[in-house]
Each structure stands twice: as C-alpha cells, then as structure tokens.
Design an enzyme around this catalytic site. Sequence first.
Site, mmCIF file in Angstrom:
data_model
loop_
_atom_site.group_PDB
_atom_site.id
_atom_site.type_symbol
_atom_site.label_atom_id
_atom_site.label_comp_id
_atom_site.label_asym_id
_atom_site.label_seq_id
_atom_site.Cartn_x
_atom_site.Cartn_y
_atom_site.Cartn_z
ATOM 1 C CD GLN A 1 0.831 -8.720 -2.578
ATOM 2 O OE1 GLN A 1 1.679 -9.420 -3.423
ATOM 3 N NE2 GLN A 1 -0.289 -8.507 -3.306
ATOM 4 N N GLY B 1 -3.981 -3.964 -4.584
ATOM 5 C CA GLY B 1 -5.094 -3.082 -4.876
ATOM 6 C C GLY B 1 -4.299 -1.982 -5.430
ATOM 7 C CG HIS B 2 -1.235 -1.787 -7.601
ATOM 8 N ND1 HIS B 2 -0.445 -2.604 -8.597
ATOM 9 C CD2 HIS B 2 -0.960 -2.352 -6.593
ATOM 10 C CE1 HIS B 2 0.380 -3.245 -7.801
ATOM 11 N NE2 HIS B 2 -0.193 -2.984 -6.446
ATOM 12 C CG ASP C 1 -1.837 -1.129 1.328
ATOM 13 O OD1 ASP C 1 -2.240 -1.594 0.322
ATOM 14 O OD2 ASP C 1 -1.794 -1.868 2.370
ATOM 15 C CE LYS D 1 3.288 -2.312 -4.581
ATOM 16 N NZ LYS D 1 2.934 -1.976 -2.980
HETATM 17 P P1 IMP Z 1 -2.806 -12.695 1.344
HETATM 18 O O1 IMP Z 1 -1.491 -12.369 0.446
HETATM 19 O O2 IMP Z 1 -3.994 -12.315 0.897
HETATM 20 O O3 IMP Z 1 -2.756 -14.385 1.616
HETATM 21 O O4 IMP Z 1 -2.372 -11.913 2.729
HETATM 22 C C1 IMP Z 1 -1.230 -11.995 3.542
HETATM 23 C C2 IMP Z 1 -1.071 -10.949 4.082
HETATM 24 O O5 IMP Z 1 -0.340 -9.800 3.349
HETATM 25 C C3 IMP Z 1 -2.077 -10.075 4.782
HETATM 26 O O6 IMP Z 1 -1.528 -9.573 6.093
HETATM 27 C C4 IMP Z 1 -2.521 -9.186 4.026
HETATM 28 O O7 IMP Z 1 -3.211 -8.048 4.560
HETATM 29 C C5 IMP Z 1 -1.318 -8.800 3.333
HETATM 30 N N1 IMP Z 1 -1.163 -8.228 2.147
HETATM 31 C C6 IMP Z 1 -1.588 -9.113 0.925
HETATM 32 N N2 IMP Z 1 -1.683 -8.166 -0.213
HETATM 33 C C7 IMP Z 1 -1.541 -6.863 0.246
HETATM 34 C C8 IMP Z 1 -1.555 -5.558 -0.348
HETATM 35 O O8 IMP Z 1 -1.590 -5.480 -1.725
HETATM 36 N N3 IMP Z 1 -1.306 -4.433 0.390
HETATM 37 C C9 IMP Z 1 -1.073 -4.837 1.896
HETATM 38 N N4 IMP Z 1 -1.223 -5.898 2.374
HETATM 39 C C10 IMP Z 1 -1.400 -6.861 1.582
#
Ligand code: IMP
Length: 424
Positions: free
Chosen positions: A225, A40-41, A13, A16
């Site tokens: 991420q 979520g970009h 977040d 990017k």
């Molecule tokens: P997952 O990748 O959806 O399984 O989530 C694993 C961890 O990564 C969790 O703490 C999510 O909140 C975090 N996470 C996954 N994708 C994002 C992102 O795009 N932005 C921020 N945190 C993320």
Amino acid sequence: MAVDLLLGLQWGDEGKGKIVDVLTKDYDIIARFQGGPNAGHTLEFDGIKHVLHTIPSGIFHDNAMNIIGNGVVIDPVIFKRELQNLDKFEGLDYTSKILISRKAHLILPTHRLLDAASEASKGKAKIGSTLKGIGPTYMDKTGRNGIRVGDLELADWKDRYTALRTKHISMIDFYDAKIEYDLEELETEFFDAIKVLKKLTFIDSEEYLHQAQKSGKTILAEGAQGSLLDIDFGTYPYVTSSNTTAAGACTGLGIAPNKIGDVFGIFKAYTTRVGSGPFPTELFDNDGETMGRVGNEFGATTGRPRRCGWLDLVALKYAVQVNGVTQLMMMKGDVLSGFETLKVCTAYTYKGETIEHLPYNIEPENVDVVYKEMKGWKEDLTGMTEASQLPQALNEYIDFLEKELETPIKIVSVGPDRTQTIMR
Ligand code: IMP
C-alpha cells in the site's frame, strides 16, 4: 548491516513490486512487513506480467530469501493460488525460498465475510475496501483474538478457530447486511489451503533477521500500500488497517529503529487512488482520462479503475517526512509524455489560508489546490535506458521535485518492464 526500506509514498500502486524486483540482485533477503493480499505487486520481465499479493517481490531471483514478516496478514487460500502460479516457473523452488513468521496473523473465511458485511452496512461512507478481510483480521490482532501462523503447530488451534468463527457469524448477523455465503464451501477451501501453507517453513522471523544482520546479510524490507493509506498517518478512515510507513517495518519485522539504513520512497509522476476518500488533485477531465488509459490504471487486486490526478507535492512532502526518505524513485514518467503542460500541486488553500503541509482534514470542502504549471515533453521515454537521453522538460520536472522534496530522485521508471528503469 543496516536494513533498507522500500515504501510507497502515495495511495499505493506506485510500482513497489517492480523496484523490489530490480533491486533484489543487491540483497540477500527481501522481507514483507505489513498488509496482506489487498496488495497487488506487479512485476514484468521477459514479456510476462506477474502479480504477487503476499509473497515478497524478490521471489524470482535465485540469490534472495523471501520473508513474510509478523506484520503481514495471510489468507491461506490466496497464498495457495499464488504458489500455484509460481509452479509455472520451471526450476523455481519456492518452498525453500519463502520463510513465514510464526507471528503473522491468518485471514479466516469469516474475516472476509465480515469485511463485506461491514462495507455493505456503511452505504455511501464505505471505505472501498478490497474486501480481502484485512480490517477484521487486524481488528482481531489488536483485540487479542487472532489466530497466528504459529498456532497451526499447536494441537488446539481448530478449537480456537471454531470459537472465533462462531463469534464472527454473530457479528455478521449484527450488521444485517444481507450478504450471501456458503461457509462450508469456504471452509473446505480454507482447510485445504492450510495444508499447503503448512508445507512451508515457519520461523521466528525477528530472530532470523537479527542473526542475518549480525552476519552481514543485506536486507530489504518491502512495504505494501502507500503512506497515505497508513492507519495513523493516512486519510483516515479511508485507509488500510496497518502502518504502511517506515515505523511499520520496525514493528512488522522486529527491526530496531537504529538498524534502518536507506529508505527508498516510490512515487508516481502523477497521483492515483483506488477506493474512496479525499484526493485533492483528482481530475475529472480528459487529462485524468489520459493518465488512466495510458498508465493502464486498474487495480492489480480488484481490477477497479484507479482515480487519477496531478502530482500532489504537499502530500508527497508529508510522506517523505513521516518516512525519513533518503532516496526517491519516480515511476511512470513515460505516462506523462505528450502533455503540453503539467501541473504540480505546491500548496493548499485551507480555510482561507495558503498552507504547505497536510492538514487534519483534506475533504474537498476544506481544501483547494494551488498549482504550479510546468512545460511538458513530447518524447516517448519507453525505449530510453540512460539518464542522458531524458528530455530537457522532464529533467526540469525532476530538478524541481528534488529541490522541493530535498531528496534525490535516483531512479526514473519509463515502463513496466525490469529493463525500463533509468538509474541517475
Ligand atoms: P483494505 O485494506 O482492503 O481494507 O482497503 C482499504 C483502502 O485501501 C481501500 O481504499 C483500498 O482500495 C485501499 N488499498 C488497499 N490495498 C491497496 C493497495 O495495495 N493498493 C492501493 N490501494 C489499496
């Protein structure tokens, strides 16, 4: 031509999407290399906000081709919805501007269910996953059971789908997590979306990118991420399931390490985290509340409020090192306007010792933070367009960070819109 990389240096977040969108005018190709619709970009221009999950952030520019690389996992249902959102843009011929690697893996409906069952079974130890099926899909990839985009061109892919889905159902039962679902409905939606996905062009993206490099095309690899969510280097197990760091661009696109050019590292002027896991500089006071409110810190994918805290230089230095960052971009400088004093974490006290590197375990019981206090600024930055307009105290903040990180800060973002971007 070398391939430039753009990645997040914190827990995701960082912004990017906005920066890729700003930089796209200089690139022929934008290529996503890992993650999936957990991302979520957010991009903002002409007063409208756009959120992309799987589609690379270069999509709104005519000059760039957008590649979804082999390291990405695709949920056809979410992808279809993203394409439908693009329909709003008259004249945006996205079908000819998106190319998908045959080696990218598919997120099946049962992957999402498995994610939910796994999280539910963890109780308090849950990861805080976005529940998009990311973990189970990467597990099937490394377990050599996954279904890839290229499989959709084969006659027997539905048999493989059925076998995998049957296995998943018994795994869901194993968790005994009592999740409710209507698989028939989910599958109808899935197979519908597969038809839409198949209208796009599937490619051998490593070969495409290799030829593009040879012919002098400029390529920007877009991460999702952040580095502290990297499966190897993040705050395990509270991480995502892919390599979000620079090396992930090599494996997620088939780019040789010696072909990497600039590495753009994006960070917020403070820190946020969504989901569970340690966060040493997290604030539970008015300052944290102000950052969340002014920064509109809610997840772009899940809408969850983000946890907020001061900038953690120990973690940031680690991310700069692991990625080999050559240029930094500082986001949301505007959110810190109005704080009398700012704090930056410069070291940790770890097992009674002061350390300046990220240790194995940064759970709160192991780590105390050491802060340097800095003078804040009052000026509203959101209308500023030139580096010369930035207040003195912000320049001091930037100078301090550049010195500590031994890397120049080339962009200071002062608002969500494309235009609110100051080049230094
Ligand atoms: P997952 O990748 O959806 O399984 O989530 C694993 C961890 O990564 C969790 O703490 C999510 O909140 C975090 N996470 C996954 N994708 C994002 C992102 O795009 N932005 C921020 N945190 C993320």
